[in-house]
Write a protein that holds these residues in place. Sequence first.
Motif, short mmCIF file in Angstrom:
data_model
loop_
_atom_site.label_atom_id
_atom_site.label_comp_id
_atom_site.label_asym_id
_atom_site.label_seq_id
_atom_site.Cartn_x
_atom_site.Cartn_y
_atom_site.Cartn_z
N SER A 61 -0.80 -2.68 -4.54
CA SER A 61 -0.20 -3.60 -5.50
C SER A 61 -1.24 -4.65 -5.92
CB SER A 61 1.02 -4.28 -4.89
OG SER A 61 0.66 -5.03 -3.74
N GLU A 62 -0.97 -5.29 -7.05
CA GLU A 62 -1.91 -6.25 -7.62
C GLU A 62 -2.19 -7.40 -6.67
OE1 GLU A 62 -4.53 -7.87 -10.29
OE2 GLU A 62 -3.50 -5.94 -10.47
N GLN B 156 0.85 -1.20 0.00
CA GLN B 156 0.00 0.00 0.00
C GLN B 156 0.88 1.24 0.00
OE1 GLN B 156 -3.39 0.41 2.87
NE2 GLN B 156 -2.23 2.15 3.65
N TYR C 134 -6.93 -0.65 -8.04
CA TYR C 134 -5.51 -0.40 -7.81
C TYR C 134 -5.30 0.98 -7.19
CZ TYR C 134 -5.44 2.76 -11.81
OH TYR C 134 -5.67 3.81 -12.67
N LYS C 135 -6.35 1.84 -7.26
CA LYS C 135 -6.24 3.19 -6.75
C LYS C 135 -7.54 3.56 -6.05
CE LYS C 135 -5.77 8.03 -8.22
NZ LYS C 135 -5.53 8.94 -9.36
N ARG D 256 -2.59 3.95 -3.50
CA ARG D 256 -2.35 2.92 -4.52
C ARG D 256 -1.99 1.62 -3.82
NH1 ARG D 256 -0.75 6.50 -8.86
NH2 ARG D 256 -1.75 8.48 -8.31
N ARG E 69 -4.63 -6.37 -3.51
CA ARG E 69 -5.85 -5.58 -3.73
C ARG E 69 -7.01 -6.05 -2.85
NH1 ARG E 69 -6.56 -5.04 -10.20
NH2 ARG E 69 -8.59 -4.28 -9.48
N GLU F 138 -12.58 -4.16 -5.41
CA GLU F 138 -11.14 -4.08 -5.58
C GLU F 138 -10.76 -3.11 -6.69
OE1 GLU F 138 -9.34 -7.87 -6.09
OE2 GLU F 138 -10.34 -8.78 -4.37
#
Length: 996
Positions: free
Chosen positions: A116-117, A87, A167-168, A114, A120, A165
Amino acid sequence: MARLKTKCVIILYTLIVSVSARSLPLKHESTSINEGAYIPFKTEVLEDALDFDSREEIEIKDLSIPNGTHRIETRDDITTSNIRNGQTVFAYNIQLTKGEDNNNIEGKAILDVRVSEDTRANPLRFHILGIKVESVLIGLVTDDSMLTVTPNIINNILEIKPPSEAYKYILHIEYNIPIRNDGVGLYAYDEEYIAMNLHPTNARRVFPCMDEPNLRSVAVTFNFIDMGFEHLMTNTALAGDSETTFQPLQGPVHRWAMVAHSMNNIVNPVPNLVSLYVRRGILNQDQYGSVAISSYYVALNTWTGLDHSQIIEHQDGGLHVMAVPDVHRDWYGLSTLCIWEPFILMENNNNAVKQRKLALVTIAEGMARQWFGWILYPDNWRDQWVIAGLASYAGYEVAKNFQTPPPEQEDPSLIDMNAMFTLDVIQESLLYDAYVDADPLRLANAIFNPDQIRLHIDGLIKTKAPALLRMTRLLLSRQTDLVQNAAQGLLRSRSVNKNYYQSNSASTPVTTRNLYDSLNAGYKTPVGSGLIDNVEDFLRPWVENSGYPYLTVNLLGNTGVTITQHRFGFSNRDSVAYAVPLTFTTGNNPNFEDLFPTRVEQNNAMINDVIFDDCWIIFNLQGQGYYRVNYDDELWNRLIEALGDEETRDDIHPLNRASLLDDAFNLARAGILGYDVPFEMVLTMELETEYAVWKAYIRNMEFIRKRLMPFVDDDDDLNENIYWRLLRRAIVAVEEEIGWEPDGEDTAMMSLTRGLVMEHACKIGYETCVAAAVDIFFNPNDEEEVNPNIPPELRPAVYCTMLREDEDDVALPALQALLNRNPPLTRYERLVVLESFACSENNGFITDLLQETINDESPYVVEERSRIFAAIASSSIDNARAALHFLTRNAQAIRNTYGGPEKLEDAIFVMAENVANGGLRNEFNNWITSLDSISNLGDSATVARRALARIDENMQWNNNNLGDIYVWIDENDAPTIFVSTFLMCISVFIALINYN
């Protein structure tokens, strides 16, 4: 009446005191006089209490210097967040608005987050502490469609589960912040100011955040709305046409700072660049501080190679220095600097040299943090030693230059800052680094919890880091200060990029390895000394272990010495091999000015290229190396003989006379050396007037005196004046050459000596000191008020003595009237009076004074409260007992009113130094081992356990040494007939003259 009674007692006592010929020091077998009622020191218990899993000790083996190195592979230095990996807060936009009731701030935080994949699916997590969250809105990718979510708050963690979910995320968090009074987070003082200090982990008190230093944000923006004051200052310039929003900063959040105030800009030490602000109504206290600020600003610009006004784009290019009346905290905010009044403001024409010494260092270190702490910040708080070390090193360098006159001039008003560094940094660090609870400069593991961070960054690193840097500087090069060069290189390579919004432009934190590499880069140039192969291999054992080495020097005929190395500590420690830089000189050709090492030795060594001719040899010139030195019996005897001869004593540099005394006492304290050696050196103090040597004497003898007095009191067969008898031997030259009152020709250092010795001598009831103090306490024109013309350096001793001698209860009302006078005292003079109250032997008054420090309507500002407690705990065994009772019953109130857990922990360590017998030890132990609902220690429990470990180490010393020390003094204290008769006559003469 108090003065008359005191003089009569002194005359009578002086006339009947026994006068005997000086006896030679006697050696004897160990004799135990009395056993203390304490629990013996147990190493296995201590290891559990001291959390050794966070400490690591290393050893370099087979390190050949200078022909080869054994390179140590570094462990993984990557530190991650303990809040939520994966994060990142790309941007913080914080809006703060003063609440209508003036007791709270309404906050709104807009966070660009933001993830990470692979994380999430995890909830978003942020630190909060003491703030009340009102609502949370979340948007996916943008803030076009915000949704209300209900957060969880567990153990000061704000946890937010996104509805789906992404990414941002964009978060809008509204909350309330109580305004504090303790110098952390958002705090205020009356109608003078409101400030924001986020260092080190206090951003979580102001907004939801990730505040580990290696978690850098591209943009941190603050909008301060209606703070209630006309003037508002912060790190950056205003954004555009706004009057409340400031340009963003990049980097970790703890570097933001703010001060809104109604204080007066009393002077501009550097026109258009540096301003000094003081409370309204304060006059004639800024001159000395202003001159120092001006000098330091110019000097630090040069020393760092980076102009302060040009550190970053959008910076508020000035430096606003605030003399705040209530709190003393380290300040790391760019373009703003808050310093407690006693350490910056002083009477223009009548200030105490002791205050000036404190102020010069505090101002210099505070200004140095504009570079070392703001530009350079640690990757993790375990690397804070690099920052603290460079700030203190640079601060002392510019302060030393400020106090150094041109070669052709002499200025008796100047302070020897090199002596101050040796005494207050090196020797102070050597003392506390020897305790069982000492931590390495750099811990083995990254630290994240606030209690661990406090314990580490507010502890030993403040003295040990600059002390090691001083030794390293002298080792690496004769021609060039490679520590300064390394600092300049780090500032160039790690400083903030001027482009805020490129993701790769964020400033880079500093690690220990960065410092090693920077030092090594300079050392590998032609200016390097060539004494070692690699700076990292040299420094790592010093940095990653607690403690330090001591050398034992043994005579090898008349042609040389052998040197063996061991690890020093007050308790046994595993061996570590240090590479020790050596400097030395001999009595047949003394030279104490060449401080650059000529060789580096590890383990055993031999020096056989010097000729002694039956004279002394001294290692570690001016005490600049971070180690102690022991000598064999013959060499100690030669040194003591030289020190005891007035024709040869001055051949030895004062700082080495201080180091010899300090080393001898601490070697004896550790059981390495018999106490006959340091006490025989004490007998030579009758020739001594130098501040450095008396500082070393009093530092070590106060430890013994505090324990010897209750030891004697517990046995009716022992002489209660035992310590007085020893001091009588040591104080001769001070009485004869300096005296108890100034004669108009004092140097600054002489004033420091008189004040230091007088406080110590009057504390133990030394007659001529007490007579002098009592005689000048009252105003000759009004015997109900304090004399306004007491020299500033003498006021602590005079006030304190009069309270002890105050049989007629007249001194306390006079001092209380002085405290409440109009116009008011300076904050420093006020503190002198408050600390003198601790000298009272009236238990009821002491109890009430302690209670006043935690009352809701306390008359004392936050910093004064903790200083009063420390003074009481340190003044006598009875007052230490009262302080301990107060501490164990009021821990939570102390935390709330003294300034948070840091100040509670300060009180705990102060108490640990003053628990002088088994009864107090057991009470302390019962407190910290009780249930937390009883002890109220909370997250300060680790500190309390470490304090107990220190106490137990001292209790073991009591058991091993107090009996022997009593016997030695009893057999060896007698002064010469001439000296005793002379002092007796002087005492009687002074008393009779004053009586008439």
